[in-house]
Design a protein around this motif. Structure first.
Motif, PDB file in Angstrom:
ATOM      1  N   THR A 115       0.823  -1.221   0.000  1.00 20.80           N
ATOM      2  CA  THR A 115       0.000   0.000   0.000  1.00 20.80           C
ATOM      3  C   THR A 115       0.857   1.270   0.000  1.00 20.80           C
ATOM      4  O   THR A 115       0.416   2.305  -0.485  1.00 20.80           O
ATOM      5  CB  THR A 115      -0.971   0.045   1.198  1.00 20.80           C
ATOM      6  N   ASN A 119      -1.149   3.108  -2.775  1.00 18.47           N
ATOM      7  CA  ASN A 119      -2.084   4.091  -2.237  1.00 18.47           C
ATOM      8  C   ASN A 119      -1.620   5.527  -2.447  1.00 18.47           C
ATOM      9  O   ASN A 119      -2.280   6.447  -2.005  1.00 18.47           O
ATOM     10  CB  ASN A 119      -2.335   3.857  -0.732  1.00 18.47           C
ATOM     11  N   LEU A 136      -8.993   2.510  -5.849  1.00 20.14           N
ATOM     12  CA  LEU A 136      -8.473   1.157  -5.998  1.00 20.14           C
ATOM     13  C   LEU A 136      -9.277   0.232  -5.096  1.00 20.14           C
ATOM     14  O   LEU A 136     -10.056   0.685  -4.274  1.00 20.14           O
ATOM     15  CB  LEU A 136      -6.967   1.085  -5.754  1.00 20.14           C
ATOM     16  N   LEU A 195      -9.240  -3.101  -2.511  1.00 20.84           N
ATOM     17  CA  LEU A 195      -8.495  -4.061  -1.695  1.00 20.84           C
ATOM     18  C   LEU A 195      -9.452  -5.168  -1.285  1.00 20.84           C
ATOM     19  O   LEU A 195     -10.477  -4.905  -0.653  1.00 20.84           O
ATOM     20  CB  LEU A 195      -7.921  -3.349  -0.462  1.00 20.84           C
TER      21      LEU A 195
HETATM   22  C1  LIG Z   1      -5.126   1.728   0.734  1.00 15.41           C
HETATM   23  O1  LIG Z   1      -6.296   1.821  -0.073  1.00 15.41           O
HETATM   24  C2  LIG Z   1      -7.289   0.849   0.229  1.00 15.41           C
HETATM   25  C3  LIG Z   1      -8.397   0.997  -0.805  1.00 15.41           C
HETATM   26  O2  LIG Z   1      -8.774   2.301  -0.960  1.00 15.41           O
HETATM   27  C4  LIG Z   1      -7.802   1.083   1.637  1.00 15.41           C
HETATM   28  O3  LIG Z   1      -8.763   0.102   1.945  1.00 15.41           O
HETATM   29  C5  LIG Z   1      -6.614   0.961   2.601  1.00 15.41           C
HETATM   30  O4  LIG Z   1      -7.035   1.278   3.913  1.00 15.41           O
HETATM   31  C6  LIG Z   1      -5.489   1.911   2.191  1.00 15.41           C
HETATM   32  N1  LIG Z   1      -4.341   1.620   3.026  1.00 15.41           N
HETATM   33  C7  LIG Z   1      -3.569   2.568   3.524  1.00 15.41           C
HETATM   34  C8  LIG Z   1      -2.420   2.104   4.379  1.00 15.41           C
HETATM   35  O5  LIG Z   1      -3.752   3.754   3.296  1.00 15.41           O
END
Ligand SMILES: *[C@@H]1O[C@H](CO)[C@@H](O)[C@H](O)[C@H]1NC(C)=O
Ligand SMILES: *[C@@H]1O[C@H](CO)[C@@H](O)[C@H](O)[C@H]1NC(C)=O
Ligand SMILES: *[C@@H]1O[C@H](CO)[C@@H](O)[C@H](O)[C@H]1NC(C)=O
Ligand SMILES: *[C@@H]1O[C@H](CO)[C@@H](O)[C@H](O)[C@H]1NC(C)=O
Ligand SMILES: *[C@@H]1O[C@H](CO)[C@@H](O)[C@H](O)[C@H]1NC(C)=O
Ligand SMILES: *[C@@H]1O[C@H](CO)[C@@H](O)[C@H](O)[C@H]1NC(C)=O
Ligand SMILES: *[C@@H]1O[C@H](CO)[C@@H](O)[C@H](O)[C@H]1NC(C)=O
Ligand SMILES: *[C@@H]1O[C@H](CO)[C@@H](O)[C@H](O)[C@H]1NC(C)=O
Ligand SMILES: *[C@@H]1O[C@H](CO)[C@@H](O)[C@H](O)[C@H]1NC(C)=O
Ligand SMILES: *[C@@H]1O[C@H](CO)[C@@H](O)[C@H](O)[C@H]1NC(C)=O
Ligand SMILES: *[C@@H]1O[C@H](CO)[C@@H](O)[C@H](O)[C@H]1NC(C)=O
Ligand SMILES: *[C@@H]1O[C@H](CO)[C@@H](O)[C@H](O)[C@H]1NC(C)=O
Length: 456
Positions: free
Chosen positions: A256, A260, A273, A275
């Motif tokens: 991430t 992210n 995106l 997950l």
């Molecule tokens: C990264 O993005 C996903 C999907 O948007 C989200 O569920 C997740 O919490 C995010 N993780 C971080 C570490 O920001």
């Protein structure tokens, strides 16, 4: 008297020259998957000739392996297309030692003569022959066995490794292997690096010594992962990298941190995106036929910027090697999975460079010999989508022993690679297969022909 001694010496010298092999090299086809797919086999197969007369075995390249693994033709659940039959080889030897197996995979050590295309050949090469592979085996079920070419992995049992043995017997110009696994022109060269295969300077990095207790081999220093905006993804300093030709993804300390942040990945459609909480798989928006993104909305193909920096040189990983093909897509509607995972292997390396990386670079391995350690070398595959600016990059440092250990003889001509005559007889189509697949049927001539009485 003196003249007689000189004559004798001369004759001996000539005899010796005639009997010693003249060094050579070989350039082999590699069969690579057209694109990486999560639900399919993604092996990179190279043809090896084993035994006398030669049996053609198509073995998947395994860059964490040091020996040739073959499947015995008696092995019931060994999956593949080529099998080894030691009873048909006059040079096979059963060394009476079983593999250090488990209850789900086991077999026997053999030795036999091994050749690459009839150009280079050496005898008594160790073969790990798998005779039992149970349906309960939970490791990766590799097709046909394995082609491992690491030279200095620690082992408790003595083995005769193929490529080092070729070099020791004087058959190779250089102790080096070159490889490109891209779809444009996949090749494996042994004994020399082919200037037709790569562009730019080869960037050599020394390998950490492989010691007992490690099982993750040939690690090297990595500067880091560089994103679209030119900054390093913050994965920390003193990163260690490893290479795997059986890994479908690139494994980083945390997926991430890269995906992210669009500063690293580049813009994503709808800035979204996905997950999947159960598997951890990440999907990026891509085209679909389910109107996920609104009726008639055509999402442009996802493009991710991902660069691996090694010794000051950035190697671009082609986006289509990271974003999975839409046609065979297990991701939810509207998304395509990406081949970027969080490293689940404890300890070093921090970053595993798998097939998306290997399909984007030219790779070389100088195996350790004498006082030279092992090195990996990196360059750009010739003909790939790379700019002059990328190709012109210069490594930060040159290894201290470069002039002694990395000064290779360049080949002037390419020896012709032979394939043994296909004596499998006629081939038959396979019921239910619509791709035109044809397979040989061993012993079909011994089957009693059915006589059908169509009138009764
Ligand atoms: C990264 O993005 C996903 C999907 O948007 C989200 O569920 C997740 O919490 C995010 N993780 C971080 C570490 O920001
Ligand atoms: C290597 O591949 C080329 C192109 O597909 C083919 O023409 C050639 O026969 C192959 N050579 C061997 C030895 O398999
Ligand atoms: C094979 O090895 C076993 C023990 O390791 C020994 O008992 C046996 O005699 C050996 N067989 C041959 C044919 O050498
Ligand atoms: C056999 O494998 C086990 C675990 O896989 C390992 O602990 C052991 O040291 C191995 N023995 C030999 C002789 O290599
Ligand atoms: C592997 O096979 C050998 C020889 O058949 C046998 O002695 C050994 O116990 C087997 N290993 C395991 C873990 O089943
Ligand atoms: C070799 O054997 C020793 C002792 O049995 C074990 O600790 C070690 O892990 C083994 N090494 C390998 C590479 O199997
Ligand atoms: C690149 O993007 C990352 C993550 O969004 C950010 O932390 C970093 O400051 C950016 N670097 C530059 C040079 O803009
Ligand atoms: C697209 O982005 C908007 C705004 O962030 C969000 O509400 C919507 O759910 C996203 N669409 C999809 C299919 O994820
Ligand atoms: C990606 O990272 C997230 C957050 O660290 C993790 O939950 C997920 O399992 C990772 N996915 C993969 C495929 O490694
Ligand atoms: C994108 O989706 C549209 C509508 O379903 C389709 O016509 C088009 O061929 C798709 N493009 C690709 C590259 O899949
Ligand atoms: C995706 O799969 C299709 C169907 O097999 C193929 O035609 C296409 O070339 C693939 N796309 C890429 C980028 O590999
Ligand atoms: C070639 O690479 C550039 C980035 O250097 C990228 O924008 C472009 O889409 C790539 N083209 C293909 C066909 O992959």
């Amino acid at each position: 008297m003196l003249s007689l001694m000189l004559k004798t010496a001369l004759v001996l010298a000539i005899v010796h020259t005639v009997h010693s092999a003249s060094p050579s090299w070989v350039s082999l086809n590699v069969s690579v998957p057209p694109f990486l797919q999560e639900l399919d086999y993604n092996f990179n197969l190279v043809d090896v000739l084993v035994g006398t007369p030669p049996q053609l075995l198509s073995l998947p390249i395994d860059m964490q392996g040091d020996i040739l693994t073959v499947y015995s033709n008696d092995c019931q659940f060994c999956g593949g297309t080529t099998f080894y039959d030691p009873s048909q080889s006059s040079t096979s030897t059963n060394v009476n030692r079983s593999l250090n197996g488990t209850s789900t995979i086991n077999g026997t050590w053999m030795t036999d003569t091994v050749s690459l295309g009839g150009v280079v050949e050496t005898d008594s090469i160790s073969l790990a022959m798998v005779e039992m592979l149970s349906t309960g085996y939970d490791g990766l079920r590799v097709t046909n066995g394995g082609f491992g070419f690491l030279a200095d992995t620690p082992r408790n049992t003595s083995v005769n490794r193929f490529i080092p043995a070729l070099y020791q017997s004087g058959q190779l110009f250089n102790p080096v292997v070159g490889m490109r696994l891209d779809t444009l022109n996949p090749r494996l060269t042994v004994g020399a690096l082919d200037p037709n295969d790569f562009e730019g300077e080869i960037n050599w990095v020394p390998l950490e010594p492989n010691t007992v207790g490690d099982n993750l081999y040939n690690r090297f220093n990595l500067d880091g992962i560089v994103g679209r905006n030119g900054s390093f993804v913050p994965y920390g300093d003193n990163l260690i990298g490893g290479i795997s030709s059986l890994l479908l993804s690139i494994a980083v300390p945390d997926n991430t941190t890269y995906i992210n942040n669009t500063g690293f990945s580049g813009p994503l459609y709808n800035d979204t995106l996905n997950l999947e909480l159960d598997t951890g798989a990440i999907g990026v928006p891509c085209n679909d036929s389910d109107d996920t993104w609104g009726p008639g909305v055509h999402v442009p193909p996802a493009y991710l910027d991902f660069n691996v920096q090694i010794n000051g040189v950035k190697y671009m990983v082609d986006s289509q090697e990271i974003v999975r093909n839409l046609t065979y897509n297990p991701a939810p509607p509207g998304f395509c999975h990406i081949g970027l995972i969080t490293n689940a292997v404890q300890g070093k390396p921090d970053v595993w460079l798998g097939l998306p990386f290997l399909r984007s670079v030219y790779f070389a391995y100088r195996f350790p010999t004498g006082d030279c350690p092992g090195y990996y070398g990196f360059a750009f595959p010739k003909g790939a989508n790379r700019t002059q600016e990328q190709i012109a990059q210069k490594p930060t440092s040159t290894p201290a022993l470069a002039s002694h250990c990395l000064n290779f003889v360049a080949p002037t001509s390419t020896p012709t690679v032979m394939r043994p005559v296909d004596d499998d007889g006629p081939k038959y189509t396979v019921y239910g297969n619509s791709d035109g697949l044809q397979v040989p049927l061993k012993g079909v001539e011994f089957l009693v022909k059915g006589i059908w009485n169509i009138t009764s």
